[in-house]
Every structure is written in structure tokens, then in C-alpha cells.
Design an enzyme around this catalytic site. Structure first.
Site, PDB file in Angstrom:
ATOM      1  N   ASP A   1       0.830  -1.204   0.000  1.00 34.57           N
ATOM      2  CA  ASP A   1       0.000   0.000   0.000  1.00 34.57           C
ATOM      3  C   ASP A   1       0.865   1.254   0.000  1.00 34.57           C
ATOM      4  O   ASP A   1       0.526   2.259  -0.619  1.00 34.57           O
ATOM      5  CB  ASP A   1      -0.938  -0.003   1.217  1.00 34.57           C
ATOM      6  CG  ASP A   1      -1.846   1.218   1.199  1.00 34.57           C
ATOM      7  OD1 ASP A   1      -2.558   1.390   0.203  1.00 34.57           O
ATOM      8  OD2 ASP A   1      -1.807   1.999   2.160  1.00 34.57           O
TER       9      ASP A   1
ATOM     10  N   LYS B   1      -5.075  -2.948   5.092  1.00 36.70           N
ATOM     11  CA  LYS B   1      -4.436  -2.508   6.349  1.00 36.70           C
ATOM     12  C   LYS B   1      -5.261  -2.970   7.544  1.00 36.70           C
ATOM     13  O   LYS B   1      -4.710  -3.401   8.563  1.00 36.70           O
ATOM     14  CB  LYS B   1      -4.277  -0.987   6.342  1.00 36.70           C
ATOM     15  CG  LYS B   1      -3.161  -0.550   5.391  1.00 36.70           C
ATOM     16  CD  LYS B   1      -3.008   0.950   5.334  1.00 36.70           C
ATOM     17  CE  LYS B   1      -4.046   1.593   4.483  1.00 36.70           C
ATOM     18  NZ  LYS B   1      -3.822   2.946   4.052  1.00 36.70           N
TER      19      LYS B   1
ATOM     20  N   SER C   1      -6.806  -0.602  -0.474  1.00 36.23           N
ATOM     21  CA  SER C   1      -5.837   0.101   0.364  1.00 36.23           C
ATOM     22  C   SER C   1      -6.275   0.059   1.839  1.00 36.23           C
ATOM     23  O   SER C   1      -5.505  -0.326   2.733  1.00 36.23           O
ATOM     24  CB  SER C   1      -5.722   1.549  -0.126  1.00 36.23           C
ATOM     25  OG  SER C   1      -5.112   2.368   0.821  1.00 36.23           O
TER      26      SER C   1
HETATM   27  N1  URA Z   1      -7.054   6.204   2.933  1.00 37.54           N
HETATM   28  C1  URA Z   1      -6.309   5.099   2.653  1.00 37.54           C
HETATM   29  O1  URA Z   1      -5.703   4.516   3.543  1.00 37.54           O
HETATM   30  N2  URA Z   1      -6.246   4.672   1.392  1.00 37.54           N
HETATM   31  C2  URA Z   1      -6.907   5.281   0.375  1.00 37.54           C
HETATM   32  O2  URA Z   1      -6.822   4.831  -0.743  1.00 37.54           O
HETATM   33  C3  URA Z   1      -7.679   6.432   0.671  1.00 37.54           C
HETATM   34  C4  URA Z   1      -7.738   6.871   1.968  1.00 37.54           C
END
Ligand code: URA
Length: 474
Positions: free
Chosen positions: A189, A215, A211
Site C-alpha cells: 500500500d 491494512k 488500500s
Molecule cells: N485512505 C487510505 O488509507 N487509502 C486510500 O486509498 C484512501 C484513503
């Protein structure tokens, strides 16, 4: 979708820098996305493995950018989103929790708003209800504030350099922590986001989904609630895109084994009565002291109770709300906040002063936290009912005065912020104070003009609307 695993590098010579053992080549993967063909699971895993390597593996930044733009324009199938999210989740460390926490590990993620300090009271409130909250949060992005930036208004509050054993200890002793993304959590990411940022490919629902959800999945959570903001001050401004984003994220999280729920919430007016960093800590403490602004409390209760229900800790949303209300009213959530900040480096004496300061007047926070040199009060030029407070205009002023940053890594000024004396639906007379600005640098005529333009008054009474637009469950 095409499901042919293709492109042996014996057939192609361009684009591959990694040697003959690689089964795929970048240019062919890019070509597939460009032509709207689906990628196979193996191709997706290979792509993510390559971009996670230092310097992007077989892919140059130009090739990653081309793949992102092709993906942005041609979209993804649901399977591709799941495969990409899962491959990204496995691109680095995955948090491993002791068995005793199983079933209790929960978190909340917001897509970003103005005055959005919900995590600060919510994480300790959930901990006080017996849940374990390993919250990995971010910094401010564009006009939106960042939870870590807010917490760093408290001297010595530490957001990095925690080992797994430290995190286990904090969850055992306190029940929650709020930290930043560690060095090797989802490296894919980091690379993809950096390239998205410079190739106009941030605003893609599949890319945002993979993304964020990769996480969250790497936190090894049992349940997650998403606050998908919708409105003029949100990344998703219309209901349909917010709903699509909520559904994709709920699906991606569910396919990775998390119990998921998303709330689509209104983001036109600022949340609560503070915008900034230290001032938002103060408003959060006020909430933890049992005296929260109703607008902020609505979101804390709604997000927390849906999360508690999704994770199986309560049988109904009403039961969740009532538990959250009691831990905010009886001081146990406030105690958890104190324990959390101490566990994250704050001196116990300072933590105690934060708990004890009387925030019935929020300005009392300046007896504990650093204060800006200048304060400017802005008064109304007419009277009426508040029908709109334009969050974007106020956030932009706060950012320009130093509360936010123009570029990643730039310092911010925690003392800068805005305190609102009105909310949507309030009545105000001509010449009354409606916003107080805390600033170090000069407040320009342009800033004053922008602030004044942010308030819209109506001669007719204005209903206070709920912020919750829709709940999206798995
Ligand atoms: N926040 C994130 O962590 N990723 C994105 O793509 C957009 C906002």
C-alpha cells in the site's frame, strides 16, 4: 473475465527486469488491464508481490502508474478487489494476537471528515466495555484532520515504535491503543499509494477499498465498523459513490473473515464544535467527561453500538448504546483514555491533569495544553437559524493557519484551531460570537471572509437532522 494465466517471459522480452525465473512480465499485465480483461488471482498476487519489493521489483514507477491508470479507467471485478486486498494484506507483517483476545478485537475506520475526533472517545469507551481495540490510524490528508496529529497535541504522546509485545501489553492492561502504521505493515500500500498520489488515481473505489481493507485485515481484527463519509466535505460527495464504497469495503472485509458493518454518514457540516488538533482533544475529553456535544455523541454511540452488535458483544444496537452511555457517564472511559495516553508515553501527572480539567468551558484546556498566541472572535452580521456551516471552508482556513499540512511529513501547529459556538439548527442573534479562531500567524482578510461565508442563516427554524444516512451490513 479472462481466466488465463499468461505471459511467460520466454514469449516476451520487453518490460521484465527480473530474470528468467519470473513467469509474468509487467507490460503484459498492464496490457490486460488496459484492454479491460480481468487478471487472474496468480497474476494479482505476483503484481502485488513485485510492487512490495524495494524499488518496485520488476515494475518501474512508470509501469505501476500505467497499471493504476488502466485499473482506474477500466475498473475491477469483485474477485479482483478481493484478491488484491488479500495479496496486499500478506505483503508485510500481520499482527498476531494472544488467543485470550480472540473474538474481542475490533476497530473503526473513517474515510475522513472535518472535526472528526470520534476515535478519541470511542476507542477508550469500547475498551471500558471490555473490547480490545488495536487502532491503527493515520495523519491528516488534504482538508481532513488526522487522529494521530490530534493526539500528538499531548506532549510525549508516542505513535510509532511499538513491538508486537508492547501492543499485546497495552491491550491486556488498557484494552486499547491508537498508533500509526508500522514499518512493514502492508508495504504494497505504501508503494501503490505513493504512485497513486502523483498519477491522479487516488479517487478510485476499488483502489481505496483494497488500500484501506488490506491494512485493517493485517490488524487481524474480529470486527470492523466503517464510517463512510458522504457530502461536500467528504472524499465521496454523493450518496451513490459512498454506498458503492461502503458495499465494496464490507464485502472485501467479510471475505477476509472480519465481521463488517458500515455507516454512511453526513459530512457537510463540521462534527461537533471544534476543528483543529489540541482543541479537538479538548472536545473529546469533554465527551469522555460525560458532557459530549450531541452531534459528536450521536456518531460515537452509532458507530460503537453497531460495532458491538456486529462483534456479538451485545444483542441489539440499543444495548450497545446504553453500555457506551454508561461508560462515558461513569468516568470509566475517561480512565481508559488516561491509561492509554500513559501507556503511549505521556507523563502520568499530565494525563491526570487532562482528566481533571473542567471542560464545561472548553477554553480551560489551555491551562493544560499549549495555547496559540492569538485568539480572534468572529461575530455574526445578521441573526437567524443556522442552516449550514460549510465544513470545507473552515477546514481550509484551519489548514492554512497551520493545523494541517500541504505535503506529507510537514510539521503542523497543534495549537491552531476553530471553536464553534453554534451548530446546525441553533438560533443566533446579530453581533453574537459564533466562531473563535486560535492562531499564531496573522488571520488575513481572506480568512475572515472565508469564515464569514461559511455560515448560512435562515429566517425559518431548521431541523437538526441525524448524520446517519444508511447502515450497510454484510
Ligand atoms: N485512505 C487510505 O488509507 N487509502 C486510500 O486509498 C484512501 C484513503
Amino acid at each position: 473475465m479472462a481466466d488465463v494465466d499468461l505471459v511467460k517471459n520466454s514469449e516476451v522480452t520487453n518490460g521484465c527486469t527480473k530474470g528468467l525465473s519470473d513467469p509474468y512480465v509487467p507490460s503484459k499485465i498492464i496490457q490486460k488491464k488496459r484492454d479491460g480483461e480481468g487478471m487472474t488471482k496468480k497474476e494479482m498476487e505476483w503484481f502485488i508481490r513485485e510492487v512490495s519489493e524495494l524499488e518496485g521489483g520488476s515494475f518501474t514507477d512508470a509501469q505501476i502508474g500505467a497499471w493504476l491508470m488502466a485499473s482506474y479507467l477500466k475498473g475491477f471485478s469483485s474477485e479482483e478487489i478481493s484478491w488484491m486486498t488479500e495479496a496486499m494484506m500478506h505483503s508485510g507483517d500481520i499482527l498476531q494476537w494472544p488467543a485470550e483476545f480472540k473474538g474481542h478485537l475490533v476497530d473503526k475506520h473513517s474515510t475522513g471528515g472535518v472535526g472528526d475526533k470520534i476515535s478519541l472517545p470511542l476507542a477508550p469507551a469500547l475498551a471500558a466495555c471490555g473490547l480490545k481495540v488495536p487502532m491503527i490510524s493515520g495523519r491528516g490528508l488534504a482538508h481532513t484532520g488526522g487522529t494521530l496529529d490530534k493526539l500528538e497535541s499531548i506532549p510525549n504522546f508516542q505513535v510509532t515504535n511499538f513491538k508486537q509485545s508492547d501492543m499485546n501489553q497495552m491491550l491486556r492492561d488498557v484494552g486499547c491503543f491508537i498508533i500509526g502504521q508500522s514499518g512493514n505493515l502492508v508495504p504494497a500500500d505504501k508503494k501503490l499509494y505513493a504512485v497513486r498520489d502523483i498519477t491522479a488515481t487516488v479517487n478510485s473505489i476499488p483502489l481505496i477499498t483494497s488500500s484501506i481493507m488490506s491494512k485493517k485485515a493485517a490488524e487481524s481484527l474480529d470486527a470492523l465498523v466503517l464510517d463512510v463519509k458522504c457530502g461536500k466535505a467528504a472524499f465521496m460527495q454523493d450518496f451513490n459513490s459512498s454506498k458503492q464504497l461502503a458495499e465494496k469495503m464490507v464485502n472485501a472485509g467479510s471475505s477476509l473473515g472480519m465481521k463488517m458493518v458500515a455507516l454512511i454518514t453526513q459530512m457537510d457540516n463540521p462534527i461537533g464544535r471544534a476543528i483543529g488538533n489540541a482543541i479537538e482533544v479538548a472536545e473529546s475529553l469533554q465527551c469522555l467527561q460525560g458532557n459530549g456535544d450531541p452531534d459528536l455523541l450521536e456518531l460515537v454511540y452509532a458507530l460503537g453500538s453497531h460495532l458491538m452488535a456486529a462483534s456479538g458483544h451485545v444483542k441489539s444496537i440499543e444495548e450497545g448504546e446504553s453500555k457506551l452511555k454508561s461508560v462515558l457517564d461513569d468516568g470509566s472511559a475517561l480512565e481508559k483514555f488516561k491509561d492509554m495516553v500513559i501507556a503511549q508515553g505521556v507523563k502520568p501527572s499530565l494525563a491526570q491533569r487532562l482528566v481533571d480539567v473542567d471542560l464545561t468551558d472548553i477554553d480551560n484546556i489551555w491551562s493544560v495544553l499549549d495555547k496559540s498566541e492569538n485568539v480572534t472572535d468572529i461575530k455574526t452580521t445578521a441573526g437567524g437559524y443556522v442552516s449550514e456551516i460549510d465544513a470545507i471552508s473552515l477546514a481550509v482556513v484551519a489548514k492554512e493557519l497551520g493545523a494541517g499540512r500541504e505535503e506529507e511529513g510537514a510539521p503542523i501547529d497543534h495549537t491552531v484551531g476553530l471553536r464553534l459556538y453554534v451548530s446546525r439548527g441553533s438560533h443566533i442573534k446579530e453581533g453574537e460570537l459564533w466562531v473563535r479562531v486560535y492562531h499564531q500567524s496573522k488571520l488575513t482578510q481572506d480568512h475572515i471572509h472565508q469564515i464569514k461565508g461559511a455560515l448560512t442563516l435562515s429566517s425559518d427554524p431548521v431541523d437538526k437532522k441525524s448524520r446517519i444516512i444508511q447502515v450497510v451490513s454484510a
